[in-house]
Design a protein around this motif. Structure first.
Motif, mmCIF file in Angstrom:
data_model
loop_
_atom_site.group_PDB
_atom_site.id
_atom_site.type_symbol
_atom_site.label_atom_id
_atom_site.label_comp_id
_atom_site.label_asym_id
_atom_site.label_seq_id
_atom_site.Cartn_x
_atom_site.Cartn_y
_atom_site.Cartn_z
ATOM 1 N N THR A 121 7.067 11.480 -8.954
ATOM 2 C CA THR A 121 5.450 12.534 -8.956
ATOM 3 C C THR A 121 5.108 11.325 -8.086
ATOM 4 O O THR A 121 3.938 11.711 -7.161
ATOM 5 N N ILE A 122 5.008 10.332 -8.641
ATOM 6 C CA ILE A 122 4.166 9.027 -7.523
ATOM 7 C C ILE A 122 4.474 9.429 -5.732
ATOM 8 O O ILE A 122 3.190 9.462 -5.368
ATOM 9 N N PHE A 123 5.365 8.868 -5.876
ATOM 10 C CA PHE A 123 5.656 8.939 -4.162
ATOM 11 C C PHE A 123 6.269 10.135 -3.492
ATOM 12 O O PHE A 123 7.875 10.532 -4.169
ATOM 13 N N GLN A 124 5.479 11.343 -3.429
ATOM 14 C CA GLN A 124 6.156 12.921 -3.196
ATOM 15 C C GLN A 124 5.623 12.252 -1.826
ATOM 16 O O GLN A 124 4.885 13.266 -0.438
ATOM 17 N N LEU A 125 7.391 12.379 -1.290
ATOM 18 C CA LEU A 125 7.807 12.637 0.442
ATOM 19 C C LEU A 125 7.268 13.606 1.466
ATOM 20 O O LEU A 125 7.420 13.802 2.028
ATOM 21 N N LEU A 155 -4.014 8.137 -8.405
ATOM 22 C CA LEU A 155 -4.184 8.199 -9.051
ATOM 23 C C LEU A 155 -3.160 9.090 -10.153
ATOM 24 O O LEU A 155 -2.822 8.815 -11.881
ATOM 25 N N ARG A 156 -1.721 9.353 -9.426
ATOM 26 C CA ARG A 156 -1.209 9.410 -10.624
ATOM 27 C C ARG A 156 -0.316 8.526 -10.829
ATOM 28 O O ARG A 156 0.587 8.131 -11.752
ATOM 29 N N ALA A 157 0.231 7.725 -10.232
ATOM 30 C CA ALA A 157 0.541 5.873 -10.682
ATOM 31 C C ALA A 157 -0.489 5.816 -12.005
ATOM 32 O O ALA A 157 -0.061 4.869 -13.372
#
Length: 387
Positions: A270-274, A286-288
Motif C-alpha cells: 500500500t505504501i509503494f503503489q507502483l 502519509l501511507r508510510a
C-alpha cells in the motif's frame, strides 16, 4: 640419391599407407608443410639479390591433430626470408591465446587450461606460458576498468558483491560494481572496484575515481542501503538518490513474526503503489506514517517509516516518468549482473588473488556490454526522464 619419379597413383598409394599408421596424418602434414616452405625458399632465392643463399633450418612447433607438429623453417644467409606459413602459425597462436583468455575468464584454473589446450591442439602449454597469457588478459582488463568515461549518465546503479579471495588467508571481500544507463537507454558497466569490507572511505574513493575518469553529472543513483553511500554521493555529485524498495521490504519482513508477515506485506504494498500513475511523495509519506503507527509498538524499528527524511530516499522514483519507475525503484538490474558474475566464479571455491577476481569480473562485464547491454531498455529519451 636419385630423384624418384612417381606418378599420381603411386603417390596416392604412398600417402594412403602413411595416413593409416598411428599419427600418420600428422607426419604427412609435417612433410607437406616442410616441403612447401623449402620450395618457397627456393623460389625466393631465385628472385633475390645475388649473395644470398640457403642457410639451414630452425625448428618450431605447430598445431596438428591431437598433437604438435615438428616443423623445420628454412633460413637464408641474410635473414630476410619469411615463409607465408609462419603467418598461418601466428594466427593459430593468436587463436590459442584467445581461447586461453576465454577459458580463464570462465573461471578455469591454469591447470584446467593446460589440459584443454593439450587435448584440442596437442600443444602442452606450461604453467609459465599460460601465466603469461593470463597476465596479458589482466593488463587488458585493467585498461577496461581505467578507461575514460562519458561526462553524463542519466542513471547509475551501485552495488557490492562478495567473493572469497585469498590474501594472507581466504575471506569474503567486497567488490563494488557501477552500472550506468546511457542517454540512448542502453547500459554499460563503468566501474569495478575492490575493498576488503564495505566502508564509507571506499565509496568516497569510488566517487573520486569516477570523476577522475570523466564523469561529471548523473541524474539518479540507484542503490541498496549501503554503508555511508548516500553521503559519499551527495559529497561529490548533485544527484537524486533512490534506495532499493525491495531491500527495504525484505529487511522489515526478516525481523517480523511469521503470523504478521502476510498483513505487513499488504501494508508495504500500500505504501509503494507502483501501479498508481498519479502517486506523489506526500501521499506515500502519509501511507508510510499510517503503517508505522499501526506496527511500531510491536516492531519499534518501524518508527523509521514515519520519518520523511528516511523515506525520501525510497520515494525518489516518483519524480520520474511513470513508464520507467519499474526500472529504478529497485536494484534488480545490477543484482542480475551480480548473478552473472557468480556463475563465472562458482567454479572455484575461492580466488587466488584480488587481481584474478577483478580480471574475471571485467571480462564478464565486457561480454555483457557488447551483447545484452547494447540494446535500449526503454524508448524514452533523456528529455522525458523527469516529470
Amino acid at each position: 640419391m636419385d630423384t624418384l619419379k612417381l606418378n599420381s597413383k603411386q603417390i596416392q598409394v604412398a600417402i594412403d599407407q602413411l595416413t593409416v599408421q598411428p599419427d600418420g596424418l600428422n607426419k604427412l602434414m609435417e612433410m607437406a608443410l616442410n616441403s612447401l616452405m623449402k620450395a618457397e625458399r627456393s623460389t625466393y632465392l631465385e628472385a633475390a639479390q645475388s649473395g644470398n643463399k640457403a642457410n639451414g633450418y630452425r625448428n618450431v612447433s605447430g598445431f596438428g591433430i591431437g598433437d604438435s607438429l615438428a616443423l623445420q623453417v628454412p633460413r637464408d644467409r641474410l635473414g630476410l626470408f619469411k615463409p607465408m606459413l609462419l603467418n598461418i602459425m601466428k594466427d593459430q597462436s593468436d587463436t590459442l591465446n584467445e581461447l586461453c583468455f576465454d577459458l580463464y575468464a570462465k573461471g578455469l584454473t591454469t591447470r584446467d587450461i593446460e589440459s584443454i589446450t593439450h587435448r584440442i591442439y596437442g600443444q602442452q602449454l606450461s604453467k609459465s606460458q599460460v601465466s603469461r597469457i593470463t597476465t596479458s588478459l589482466c593488463d587488458a582488463m585493467a585498461s577496461f576498468r581505467e578507461r575514460t568515461l562519458a561526462d553524463y549518465y542519466p542513471i547509475v546503479y551501485l552495488d557490492a558483491t562478495f567473493v572469497k579471495t585469498k590474501r594472507e588467508r581466504v575471506s569474503s571481500e567486497a567488490y563494488y560494481i557501477v552500472l550506468a544507463v546511457l542517454p540512448d537507454m542502453t547500459r554499460e558497466v563503468i566501474g569495478i572496484y575492490n575493498a576488503p569490507t564495505e566502508s564509507a572511505g571506499c565509496w568516497n574513493d569510488i566517487c573520486l575515481d569516477l570523476k577522475k575518469r570523466g564523469l561529471q553529472q548523473v541524474d539518479l543513483f540507484v542503490a541498496d542501503n549501503l554503508t555511508e553511500l548516500d553521503s559519499a554521493i551527495e559529497r561529490h555529485f548533485d544527484s537524486a538518490i533512490q534506495k532499493c524498495v525491495l531491500h527495504l521490504k525484505r529487511s522489515i519482513l526478516r525481523k517480523t513474526k511469521k503470523q504478521h508477515r502476510s498483513e505487513l506485506v499488504e501494508d508495504l504494498a500500500t505504501i509503494f503503489q507502483l501501479d498508481n500513475r498519479e502517486d506523489t511523495r506526500e501521499s506515500l509519506y502519509l501511507r508510510a506514517q499510517h503503517t508505522s503507527e499501526k506496527w511500531y509498538k510491536r516492531y519499534p524499528d518501524l518508527i523509521k517509516l514515519s520519518d520523511p527524511e528516511f523515506m525520501s530516499y525510497y520515494a525518489t522514483y516518483l519524480e520520474f516518468e511513470y513508464e520507467i519507475r519499474n526500472m529504478i525503484y529497485t536494484t534488480n538490474w545490477i543484482e542480475r549482473l551480480n548473478k552473472a558474475f557468480k556463475r563465472t566464479l562458482k567454479i572455484r571455491n575461492s580466488m587466488p588473488s584480488v587481481e584474478s577476481v577483478l580480471t574475471l569480473l571485467s571480462k564478464v562485464a565486457i561480454d555483457i556490454n557488447s551483447s545484452t547491454y547494447q540494446y535500449p531498455v526503454s524508448r524514452l529519451s533523456k528529455s522525458h526522464l523527469f516529470n
